[in-house]
Design a protein around this motif. Structure first.
Motif, short mmCIF file in Angstrom:
data_model
loop_
_atom_site.label_atom_id
_atom_site.label_comp_id
_atom_site.label_asym_id
_atom_site.label_seq_id
_atom_site.Cartn_x
_atom_site.Cartn_y
_atom_site.Cartn_z
N LYS A 108 -3.50 -5.91 1.93
CA LYS A 108 -3.40 -4.54 2.47
C LYS A 108 -2.15 -4.48 3.34
O LYS A 108 -2.04 -5.20 4.33
CB LYS A 108 -4.63 -4.18 3.30
CG LYS A 108 -4.57 -2.77 3.86
CD LYS A 108 -5.87 -2.37 4.48
CE LYS A 108 -5.92 -1.00 5.06
NZ LYS A 108 -4.84 -0.11 4.95
N PHE A 109 -1.20 -3.63 2.94
CA PHE A 109 0.05 -3.47 3.68
C PHE A 109 -0.10 -2.41 4.76
O PHE A 109 -0.78 -1.40 4.55
CB PHE A 109 1.19 -3.08 2.73
CG PHE A 109 1.76 -4.25 1.99
CD1 PHE A 109 2.81 -4.99 2.51
CD2 PHE A 109 1.24 -4.63 0.76
CE1 PHE A 109 3.33 -6.06 1.83
CE2 PHE A 109 1.74 -5.70 0.07
CZ PHE A 109 2.80 -6.43 0.61
N PHE A 139 7.84 -5.74 6.18
CA PHE A 139 6.56 -5.20 5.75
C PHE A 139 5.50 -6.23 6.15
O PHE A 139 5.63 -7.40 5.82
CB PHE A 139 6.52 -4.99 4.24
CG PHE A 139 7.45 -3.92 3.75
CD1 PHE A 139 7.04 -2.60 3.70
CD2 PHE A 139 8.74 -4.23 3.34
CE1 PHE A 139 7.89 -1.61 3.24
CE2 PHE A 139 9.59 -3.24 2.88
CZ PHE A 139 9.17 -1.92 2.84
N THR A 140 4.46 -5.79 6.84
CA THR A 140 3.38 -6.67 7.27
C THR A 140 2.14 -6.39 6.42
O THR A 140 1.83 -5.23 6.15
CB THR A 140 3.06 -6.45 8.76
OG1 THR A 140 4.25 -6.67 9.51
CG2 THR A 140 1.98 -7.39 9.24
N PHE A 141 1.47 -7.45 6.00
CA PHE A 141 0.24 -7.29 5.22
C PHE A 141 -0.86 -8.15 5.82
O PHE A 141 -0.60 -9.09 6.57
CB PHE A 141 0.46 -7.65 3.74
CG PHE A 141 0.88 -9.08 3.51
CD1 PHE A 141 -0.06 -10.08 3.36
CD2 PHE A 141 2.23 -9.43 3.42
CE1 PHE A 141 0.32 -11.40 3.14
CE2 PHE A 141 2.62 -10.74 3.21
CZ PHE A 141 1.67 -11.72 3.06
N GLY A 153 0.61 -11.70 7.09
CA GLY A 153 1.83 -12.30 6.56
C GLY A 153 2.91 -11.23 6.53
O GLY A 153 2.64 -10.06 6.82
N THR A 154 4.14 -11.63 6.17
CA THR A 154 5.24 -10.66 6.16
C THR A 154 6.10 -10.79 4.90
O THR A 154 6.19 -11.87 4.31
CB THR A 154 6.16 -10.85 7.38
OG1 THR A 154 6.66 -12.19 7.39
CG2 THR A 154 5.43 -10.56 8.67
N VAL A 196 1.94 -5.22 -6.30
CA VAL A 196 2.16 -4.11 -5.38
C VAL A 196 3.67 -3.85 -5.35
O VAL A 196 4.46 -4.80 -5.33
CB VAL A 196 1.67 -4.44 -3.95
CG1 VAL A 196 1.97 -3.31 -2.99
CG2 VAL A 196 0.19 -4.77 -3.95
N ARG A 197 4.05 -2.58 -5.32
CA ARG A 197 5.48 -2.24 -5.21
C ARG A 197 5.75 -1.66 -3.83
O ARG A 197 5.08 -0.73 -3.38
CB ARG A 197 5.86 -1.23 -6.28
CG ARG A 197 6.05 -1.89 -7.61
CD ARG A 197 7.04 -1.16 -8.49
NE ARG A 197 7.32 -1.95 -9.67
CZ ARG A 197 6.61 -1.89 -10.79
NH1 ARG A 197 5.60 -1.07 -10.89
NH2 ARG A 197 6.94 -2.64 -11.82
N LEU A 198 6.77 -2.21 -3.20
CA LEU A 198 7.26 -1.71 -1.92
C LEU A 198 8.57 -0.99 -2.20
O LEU A 198 9.24 -1.30 -3.19
CB LEU A 198 7.50 -2.87 -0.95
CG LEU A 198 6.34 -3.84 -0.73
CD1 LEU A 198 6.79 -4.99 0.16
CD2 LEU A 198 5.15 -3.12 -0.13
N SER A 199 8.94 -0.06 -1.35
CA SER A 199 10.23 0.62 -1.56
C SER A 199 10.98 0.76 -0.25
O SER A 199 10.39 0.86 0.82
CB SER A 199 10.01 1.99 -2.21
OG SER A 199 9.32 2.84 -1.33
N ILE A 200 12.30 0.73 -0.39
CA ILE A 200 13.19 1.00 0.73
C ILE A 200 14.18 2.06 0.30
O ILE A 200 14.47 2.20 -0.89
CB ILE A 200 13.95 -0.26 1.21
CG1 ILE A 200 14.80 -0.85 0.07
CG2 ILE A 200 12.99 -1.30 1.77
CD1 ILE A 200 15.77 -1.93 0.52
#
Length: 129
Positions: A24-25, A46-48, A83-84, A114-118
């Protein structure tokens, strides 16, 4: 007796499969806003949290382009721990303007990908007169 043994084995396997890591982010996107072409390297984290009941292992973090480099927690993240994923965008030699990049995270979690975006706006260097 064989039937009972096979039923017990199947039950134990199904119980073991129910226990999983879950990721879970805190957030899945980051906007750098405007930054100068004079200082083209920006970073974010990003921390999860592992909300499951098994250790969480990040297997891979892949960016959509070579200008974006993710690094991540390599050790298993125990249930309830954090975690990060650290992401560095390097706009050196890139055209100024808006950009959007993705980072694909693969793990042993129930949701395996999971996809993260910047995104951000690199402002053109002002000419000196």
């Amino acid at each position: 007796m064989k039937k009972i043994l096979s039923i017990v084995c199947m039950l134990m396997m199904s119980i073991a499969m129910m226990a999983q890591a879950q990721i879970k982010f805190d957030k899945t996107s980051h906007d750098f806003g405007k930054f100068s072409e004079n200082d083209p390297i920006v970073k974010c984290t990003f921390t999860f949290t592992n909300t499951g009941d098994k250790p969480l292992v990040i297997n891979q973090a892949v960016a959509s382009c070579g200008c974006t480099v993710p690094t991540y927690t390599k050790t298993p993240v125990q249930p309830g721990e954090k975690g990060t994923i650290n992401v560095t965008y390097n706009g050196t030699g890139k055209f100024p303007g808006h950009f959007r990049k993705t980072i694909t995270i693969r793990s042993n979690a129930k949701t395996e990908m999971v996809r993260l975006s910047i995104e951000g706006d690199m402002q053109e260097e002002e000419e000196k007169k």
